[in-house]
Structures are given as C-alpha cells and as structure tokens.
Design a protein around this motif. Structure first.
Motif, PDB file in Angstrom:
ATOM      1  N   PRO A 190       2.936  -5.154   4.566  1.00  0.00           N
ATOM      2  CA  PRO A 190       3.090  -4.611   3.203  1.00  0.00           C
ATOM      3  C   PRO A 190       4.229  -5.269   2.437  1.00  0.00           C
ATOM      4  O   PRO A 190       4.172  -5.398   1.225  1.00  0.00           O
ATOM      5  N   ARG A 191       5.274  -5.691   3.157  1.00  0.00           N
ATOM      6  CA  ARG A 191       6.395  -6.339   2.485  1.00  0.00           C
ATOM      7  C   ARG A 191       5.958  -7.663   1.856  1.00  0.00           C
ATOM      8  O   ARG A 191       6.376  -8.010   0.747  1.00  0.00           O
ATOM      9  N   THR A 193       2.953  -8.342   0.832  1.00  0.00           N
ATOM     10  CA  THR A 193       2.136  -7.984  -0.324  1.00  0.00           C
ATOM     11  C   THR A 193       3.004  -7.624  -1.517  1.00  0.00           C
ATOM     12  O   THR A 193       2.718  -8.008  -2.659  1.00  0.00           O
ATOM     13  N   ARG A 194       4.085  -6.899  -1.262  1.00  0.00           N
ATOM     14  CA  ARG A 194       4.970  -6.492  -2.349  1.00  0.00           C
ATOM     15  C   ARG A 194       5.620  -7.706  -3.017  1.00  0.00           C
ATOM     16  O   ARG A 194       5.714  -7.778  -4.250  1.00  0.00           O
ATOM     17  N   TYR A 195       6.061  -8.673  -2.217  1.00  0.00           N
ATOM     18  CA  TYR A 195       6.674  -9.870  -2.793  1.00  0.00           C
ATOM     19  C   TYR A 195       5.655 -10.714  -3.548  1.00  0.00           C
ATOM     20  O   TYR A 195       5.953 -11.292  -4.589  1.00  0.00           O
ATOM     21  N   GLU A 197       2.976  -9.613  -5.105  1.00  0.00           N
ATOM     22  CA  GLU A 197       2.718  -8.940  -6.376  1.00  0.00           C
ATOM     23  C   GLU A 197       3.850  -9.173  -7.371  1.00  0.00           C
ATOM     24  O   GLU A 197       3.605  -9.332  -8.574  1.00  0.00           O
ATOM     25  N   SER A 271       0.197  -1.189  -7.540  1.00  0.00           N
ATOM     26  CA  SER A 271       1.196  -1.986  -6.845  1.00  0.00           C
ATOM     27  C   SER A 271       1.900  -1.119  -5.812  1.00  0.00           C
ATOM     28  O   SER A 271       2.062   0.081  -6.003  1.00  0.00           O
ATOM     29  N   LEU A 272       2.319  -1.744  -4.701  1.00  0.00           N
ATOM     30  CA  LEU A 272       2.975  -0.985  -3.642  1.00  0.00           C
ATOM     31  C   LEU A 272       4.268  -0.377  -4.158  1.00  0.00           C
ATOM     32  O   LEU A 272       5.166  -1.086  -4.614  1.00  0.00           O
ATOM     33  N   GLY A 273       4.359   0.942  -4.075  1.00  0.00           N
ATOM     34  CA  GLY A 273       5.557   1.626  -4.515  1.00  0.00           C
ATOM     35  C   GLY A 273       5.712   1.730  -6.015  1.00  0.00           C
ATOM     36  O   GLY A 273       6.728   2.206  -6.500  1.00  0.00           O
ATOM     37  N   GLU A 274       4.727   1.284  -6.783  1.00  0.00           N
ATOM     38  CA  GLU A 274       4.820   1.311  -8.234  1.00  0.00           C
ATOM     39  C   GLU A 274       3.623   2.059  -8.801  1.00  0.00           C
ATOM     40  O   GLU A 274       2.648   2.337  -8.114  1.00  0.00           O
TER      41      GLU A 274
END
Length: 677
Positions: A190-191, A193-195, A197, A271-274
């Motif tokens: 997931p990290r 993926t977050r970067y 995005e 978005s992850l966490g968003e």
C-alpha cells in the motif's frame, strides 16, 4: 546545429526522449527501489542484518556508504540467480541495500520527478523551438500515464516500432519491460501505491499549470499584449503555441485511455488515506480550455487537429464511460448550431458576414459547433446514457433557443428603422433525435416517482419549443422535417395534464396552415405540417369537441370554395378523409359529427373530393353507429330514470329520518322537564 543554443536544445530533446524510454520500461521498478521500508511492508519489522547495521552506523561517511552499496549491488558475484518466490536472491539483496540507502536519501525519485516536471514545464513555456516543446509535452504526458494505475498504454504499433533489420530482413524486437513484474509487487505494498498516486497527482497538477499558462499566453496574444507573463517566461508566437497545444490535445487522449477505468472514472477514485478524487472533471476543464487555444478564426470548413482531438476525447468519455460532464460540455460547445439566427436583406441575399458563433463570450467556428452538435445527437443512440442525462441534455438544447428568440425580438423592434433586413430563426435537424430521445427518456422517468421532480417544467419547455417551431416569425423559414418527426413522440408520451395545451397548439396549427395554403397556394411545407398536425390531433383526442369544430371549419371552407382551381381544397379534403378513414376505430365520433358535411362533399364538383368523401362514408356504417348512439342514449335514459327513482327513495328515507329525529328531540325535552321536578 550551427549554434551552441541549437546544440543545447537538441541535447535537451535527446535527454527528454531518453527519460521517456526509461519511464516506459522501468518506472514501477524505479519507484519500488526508491521506497524505504515502511510499517505496512512485510519486511518492516524484520531486524536489520549486519550489513544494514554497518550501513546505518554513524562511522560511515556518505561517500563510503554509497561506494559500499554500489560494490555490493554491482560488483558482488557471490549471489547466484536462484529464484525465491519469483524474485532472484540478487534482486532481494539489491533491494535491501537500496532500502538502507533510502534511510538517508528518502524517496529520491520524488525529487527527481519534481525536477523533471519543472524542466518540462519551463521548456514548454520559455525555450524557443517547436521540437523541444513537442518533446517536453510528450514527456509530461508520459509522466501522467506511467504514474497511473494502468500505466502507459501503448498505441497501435506502426511500421518501424521495435523493428530491426537482421540479415536483410525486418524483424520485430521486443523491448525489455520490468513494469509488469513491478506492478504485481505493488499490489502487496500500500505504501508503494500511495507514493505512485502522489506522483500521478503531482504530474496532473503540472499539466493543469501548463494549460493555464498557455491559455493566458493565448489571451495576451489575442489582445496584442507583448509583455511577458513573468521574467522567466518569454512570449511565444502564435504558431509555436498552436503546435504545442495540438500535441497536448493529442496527449489528453492517451492519458484518458490509461486512466478511464480508474483515475478518470465518472465516479472518481479513492486515494489511500484520502477522500475521493474526481480527475475526470479536471480533465474536461483542460479540454475545454485547449479548444479555445487551438481555435482558429479563419472561416475554415474543417476542424484543426487540436479541435478534432479534443472532440474525440469528449466523445470517448461519453461513449465509453457515459460521462455526464463530457456530454454537458459537448452540448455547451454545440448549442449555437441547434438554433441559428438567419438574416436576409430585401434583395434576397443571405447576410452571412458572421462566420463564427459566440459561446459565453468566446468565438467558436461553425464547423466546431456543428461537429459538437452531431456528437450530442449520436449520444442519444447509446443505451448506457441514463434517462436523466438525456432529459437534462434535451432541456439544455431547448434552453439554447432563448438567445435566438431574444435576438429576433430585438431585430423586429428595429425593423421599422432599418427596413431592409428581415430575420428569422432556423432550427437544425440535429434536434430531432434529441427531442425524440429526450421525450422517450422523460416517459421512463415518470414511472419512477421522485427520480425526476421537474416533469411538468420539462413538458412545458417541450410544448413551448413545438409552438416556436410551428409558428415562426417568418413562415418561409419553417421546416417540416422537425415537427413531422417530433409530433408522434409528443402525442404518444404527453401526460394528460398537458393535453389541453397540446390540443390548442394543434388546433391553431391546423387553422393557420389551412389559411396559408389558401393564401399562398404553395402546398409544400404548409401541407406537410397541416397533415401532421391533423393526424396527431386525431390520435391524441379523437373525441375532442375542439377537433370536431376544426374539422367542420376546414370542410366548410372546402364546400364553399367556388374557384375553378380547387387544388388546395382537393388536397385538404383527401388529408382529412383519408386520415379519419385510417383511424376509423377511434375517429367514429368525429365522422358522426361531420356526417352532414361529408354528404355535401359527395356531390362536390371536383371528382377527387367526391371520391375521398365517398370512400370515408363507404367504410363508415352510419346506421350501425346511429343504432349504437341510440342504444347509448336509451341506456343513459334508463340509468337516468333509475337514478331519479333512487333519488326519490333517498328523499323519502331522509324525510322519515327527519321525523324520527324530531320525535327523539321531543322525548329528550320531556325527560329534561321531568328531571327538573
């Protein structure tokens, strides 16, 4: 390359192209290698090895640490290519070393990415030369593509792509690509993926900055302002901006093909966490801005490359994703083609001095508006477009008539002063499928209560548009194509609470076109409209007294037509008689009401009229219908008599109840008096 400046630009172009090839093949791998271990990675809680401890030791200088990592990754041959879960031990060791280095140099690709984006933006706006601008735009577009979920989607392979001459033969050579394997690794991180995005949104924001800067430059050039936007940017020529913009418009399509199922879905992407991000709306804003940039004020009959790319992209959004926002954009671009103001001088010459239409203060070429209107029409053939979107599109098209109505009213006010100009409104045939499809979609919404709250408003707009089309200021500009095609759908789906208004419109149309036919003697357009209006009225309200009055008026005019040339009367008689004959099952009420008029037409001097009336009477069993009417009258009289008897019985019961009520009141009074003693 006869100067240092040109050589430097050529070098920059080569660098941009090289970065493109690297990103196409190894972007996911580079991103994976650049990320330091995080809490959500599988190896986040694993204790560091001795080598990693040495790397993290304070006794190490940065240079020694880098040299040590490089020797371990490149020079150490002690690791074989043994596979461990699909990844070689060498790759695992290499990744661990890089992760250790990233503890000092956190996410180096983010810094490199920012520098690359800044360089491309500067090259597009400030560096002279078309070649470097094209290369910079290509690289910026590619950055958006590769950082998307799907990655860069290759276009159709052309001759020469990945081809090599081997022994005199042209053979295909497949390029190495590590993105596929890295994409599988991303699913477990997931990290990562977050970067990725974050890089995607960063690239898209730079794309928006580029479009905003180009739009600003274009506005300044159109106003004749030669002052640069800032000290870093130099004003560019029209040709330079146009070529870069055309290339950018083509890049939009490539970006959408990569992102349409994920980032640019009409519903947005999470978005992850968003919160949910809606990139599709932002892309459509860019497309609309670039259409204004690539606009050419020359009276060309064809679209420019940039205009064609932008329209194709909007159409792809509508066709592939049923994008409501893209459909609205097409309507906004094509609204000037649905209803056009046409002026004509007394000599009969069209005043076509205005080659371009105006949309919200911005000039648009007629070819662009017509193409957008055509695409809106094609959208109604797509089943995936929702009924609500079709209805809203139809309302937007109808609302686009209002500016033409206001302009016509202004011209009519000034007509007495000018005297040599006449104006009228011409409707495009593009509105036929829009109105028909919108009316049908509106009927589907009616079955779902609450889904569409403005049904009555929509139908009022439809009937107002029908009235405007049937009764223009100048009848010579009337087109029979639109009413003839739209009336069946209106009659079929019109709700009962709007029948009265529709009946009035049809009644006025029948009388109006009948008068025009007798006055002008031109049976082309007026005749088609008379027939369509009369048949529609018969189908809509076959037992309407207003229809009966209109039919009697028309037949009375035919009967008293004493002219030698009875061509118009002959045609009208055929239309009325044949129309009633074809709908005999529902028109018996009208035929019975005009029976006396038909008897007079049977002895008319014109044989065609006599034949038409006789044919209608021969298919109509008047005696049988009269018997039915008499039976209905008898049945009504019997029901009336029974109702009167029932009323009398009820009156008798009421009187009896009143007597009982009076008696009870007397007893109550007596009981009250006795209780007082």
């Amino acid at each position: 390359r006869d100067s240092k400046g040109k050589q430097w630009i050529a070098t920059q172009v080569l660098i941009f192209r090289g970065i493109e090839r690297i990103f196409k093949q190894f972007f996911r791998r580079l991103l994976l290698e650049s990320i330091s271990p995080g809490e959500d990675d599988e190896n986040a809680n694993v204790a560091p090895t001795n080598d990693e401890a040495d790397l993290n030791s304070n006794d190490y200088s940065d240079e020694e640490r880098s040299e040590d990592i490089e020797s371990r990754v490149v020079g150490d041959d002690s690791f074989s290519d043994t596979q461990l879960d699909g990844i070689s031990i060498r790759e695992v060791h290499s990744r661990n070393c890089h992760e250790a280095e990233d503890k000092l140099y956190h996410l180096w690709i983010e810094e490199a990415w920012e520098k690359i984006l800044s360089t491309t933006l500067t090259s597009c706006l400030s560096v002279p030369g078309n070649e470097i601008k094209v290369a910079a735009v290509d690289l910026l577009v590619l950055c958006v593509q590769v950082s998307s979920i799907s990655g860069a989607v290759e276009s159709a392979v052309s001759v020469g792509t990945n081809m090599q001459v081997v022994d005199g033969a042209l053979r295909s050579v497949r390029e190495a690509n590590d993105n596929e394997d890295a994409g599988q690794l991303e699913a477990s991180s997931p990290r990562l993926t977050r970067y990725r995005e974050a890089l995607f949104l960063m690239s898209f924001e730079r794309l928006e900055q580029l479009v905003a800067s180009i739009s600003s430059m274009t506005d300044r050039l159109s106003c004749g302002i030669n002052r640069p936007i800032s000290s870093d940017f130099h004003i560019l020529s029209d040709e330079s901006i146009f070529q870069a913009s055309a290339k950018l418009c083509t890049g939009f399509s490539h970006i959408y093909q990569c992102c349409r199922e994920n980032e640019m879905s009409p519903n947005g992407f999470s978005s992850l966490g968003e919160k949910r991000v809606y990139v599709e709306e932002r892309m459509i804003v860019l497309v609309e801005s670039m259409i204004m940039v690539v606009y050419s004020d020359s009276p060309s009959r064809f679209l420019s490359q940039g205009q064609r790319s932008c329209l194709d992209l909007l159409w792809a959004m509508v066709e592939q994703s049923s994008s409501t926002r893209a459909l609205k954009s097409l309507v906004n671009l094509g609204k000037s083609s649905f209803c056009v103001m046409k002026t004509e001088n007394i000599l009969g010459n069209d005043d076509d001095s205005n080659n371009n239409e105006i949309m919200e203060g911005i000039p648009l070429s007629k070819s662009l508006a017509k193409e957008a209107a055509r695409l809106v029409t094609s959208a109604f053939e797509i089943n995936d477009i929702s009924s609500k979107d079709k209805v809203e599109t139809m309302e937007s098209v109808i609302d686009s008539f209002e500016p033409s109505f206001a302009e016509l009213a202004q011209i009519q006010e000034d007509e007495h002063e000018k005297g040599d100009i006449s104006a009228t409104i011409v409707y495009s045939d593009y509105i036929v499928p829009i109105l028909c499809g919108g009316i049908e979609a509106l009927s589907l919404l009616e079955s779902n209560e609450g889904e569409f709250e403005h049904r009555d408003i929509a139908w009022s707009s439809i009937l107002s548009a029908l009235h405007s089309i049937l009764f223009p200021a100048n009848f010579c500009a009337t087109s029979a194509t639109i009413p003839v095609a739209v009336l069946p759908a209106i009659v079929k789906y019109a709700p009962s609470n709007h029948h009265e208004k529709l009946e009035t419109i049809l009644s006025d149309a029948i009388l109006n076109f009948s008068a025009i036919l007798y006055e002008t003697g031109t049976p082309d357009v007026a005749l088609q409209l008379f027939e369509a209006s009369y048949i529609s009225f018969v189908i809509l309200a076959p037992k309407s007294l207003e229809l009966l009055d209109v039919s009697k008026t028309c037949l009375q005019t035919i009967i008293h037509d004493d002219r030698d040339d009875t061509g118009i009367s002959k045609i009208l008689a055929e239309i009325i008689c044949n129309g009633l004959n074809e709908h005999m099952e529902i028109s018996k009420f009208i035929v019975t009401g005009i029976f006396s008029h038909l008897c007079q037409l049977v002895v008319h001097k014109n044989m065609t009229i006599r034949v038409a009336a006789g044919k209608l009477l021969s298919n109509f069993d008047f005696y049988k219908e009269l018997q039915k009417q008499m039976q209905r009258a008898d049945s009504a009289e019997k029901r009336s008599a029974a109702a009167e008897e029932q009323i009398k019985e009820l009156e008798f019961e009421v009187k009896d109840l009143m007597k009982k009520n009076d008696k009870l009141q007397e007893e109550v009074l007596a009981l009250g008096a006795s209780s007082a003693f």
